[in-house]
Design an enzyme around this catalytic site. Structure first.
Site, PDB file in Angstrom:
ATOM      1  N   HIS A  44       0.989  -1.206   0.200  1.00 65.01           N
ATOM      2  CA  HIS A  44      -0.003   0.121  -0.208  1.00 65.01           C
ATOM      3  C   HIS A  44       0.957   1.298   0.083  1.00 65.01           C
ATOM      4  O   HIS A  44       1.941   1.278   0.102  1.00 65.01           O
ATOM      5  CB  HIS A  44      -0.962  -0.042   1.296  1.00 65.01           C
ATOM      6  CG  HIS A  44      -2.032   0.797   1.314  1.00 65.01           C
ATOM      7  ND1 HIS A  44      -2.006   2.134   1.836  1.00 65.01           N
ATOM      8  CD2 HIS A  44      -3.535   0.863   0.535  1.00 65.01           C
ATOM      9  CE1 HIS A  44      -3.258   2.604   1.659  1.00 65.01           C
ATOM     10  NE2 HIS A  44      -3.999   1.679   1.010  1.00 65.01           N
ATOM     11  N   SER A  45       0.459   2.512  -0.176  1.00 63.48           N
ATOM     12  CA  SER A  45       1.238   3.589  -0.291  1.00 63.48           C
ATOM     13  C   SER A  45       0.255   4.684   0.578  1.00 63.48           C
ATOM     14  O   SER A  45      -0.949   4.599   0.256  1.00 63.48           O
ATOM     15  CB  SER A  45       1.548   3.923  -1.481  1.00 63.48           C
ATOM     16  OG  SER A  45       1.089   5.000  -2.033  1.00 63.48           O
ATOM     17  N   GLU A 119       3.422  -0.229   4.025  1.00 60.78           N
ATOM     18  CA  GLU A 119       3.027   0.883   3.338  1.00 60.78           C
ATOM     19  C   GLU A 119       4.410   1.594   2.873  1.00 60.78           C
ATOM     20  O   GLU A 119       5.357   1.917   3.692  1.00 60.78           O
ATOM     21  CB  GLU A 119       2.515   1.968   4.641  1.00 60.78           C
ATOM     22  CG  GLU A 119       1.258   1.624   5.182  1.00 60.78           C
ATOM     23  CD  GLU A 119       0.205   2.205   4.281  1.00 60.78           C
ATOM     24  OE1 GLU A 119       0.280   2.808   3.281  1.00 60.78           O
ATOM     25  OE2 GLU A 119      -0.980   1.857   4.425  1.00 60.78           O
TER      26      GLU A 119
END
Length: 159
Positions: A44-45, A119
């Site tokens: 994810h970011s 992340e």
């Protein structure tokens, strides 16, 4: 908690559980391997975090230390290779409440013992849009952490 019913929201939860083809495909794929799957990792970011369940409460699962151990291995590998630092913990405790994450589902429903959201680094002032010049560096350092976690899980669950 942390998911919106508004389709215009960045945290839109969807109209129903598994209302999207992508979530159906993921659920169905893991259903096939759930009895042997030991490690689930979703990317994810953004933000340089290694997060594990739970995303809907500040309570930690009984086996949180196992996920923390593997996350520490990944973070240390990245830090040693590039100097980039990752924050580790449950999303609710180190970031914010984020119910409905696939890491929670894989851990809570399919009993995958190590379930982590990574992340990735962001684009600084560009937010989610990583500048093209940082893509290669980000891919290499992310792979370093992922491979270290895979090795640690393989050792932990030899049988």
């Amino acid at each position: 908690v942390g998911a919106s019913p508004s389709s215009c929201s960045e945290t839109y939860r969807g109209k129903d559980p598994f209302s999207e083809l992508e979530t159906q495909a993921l659920r169905d794929a893991v259903e096939v391997i759930k009895d042997t799957c030991k490690f689930y990792l979703t990317l994810h970011s953004f933000g340089n975090y290694l997060l594990y369940p739970w995303g809907w409460t500040s309570d930690l699962p009984d086996t949180w230390r196992d996920m923390d151990e593997i996350s520490q291995v990944g973070a240390e590998a990245i830090r040693n290779a590039t100097g980039t630092r990752y924050t580790i913990g449950s999303s609710t405790n180190v970031l914010y409440a984020a119910a409905g994450g696939s890491d929670d589902y894989m851990f809570g429903v399919f009993d995958v013992p190590i379930s982590i959201t990574m992340e990735l680094p962001g684009g600084g002032s560009s937010g989610f849009d990583l500048p093209a010049k940082l893509i290669d560096k980000t891919v290499k350092e992310t792979a370093t952490g992922i491979f270290a976690m895979i090795d640690a899980v393989a050792k932990k669950y030899k049988n």
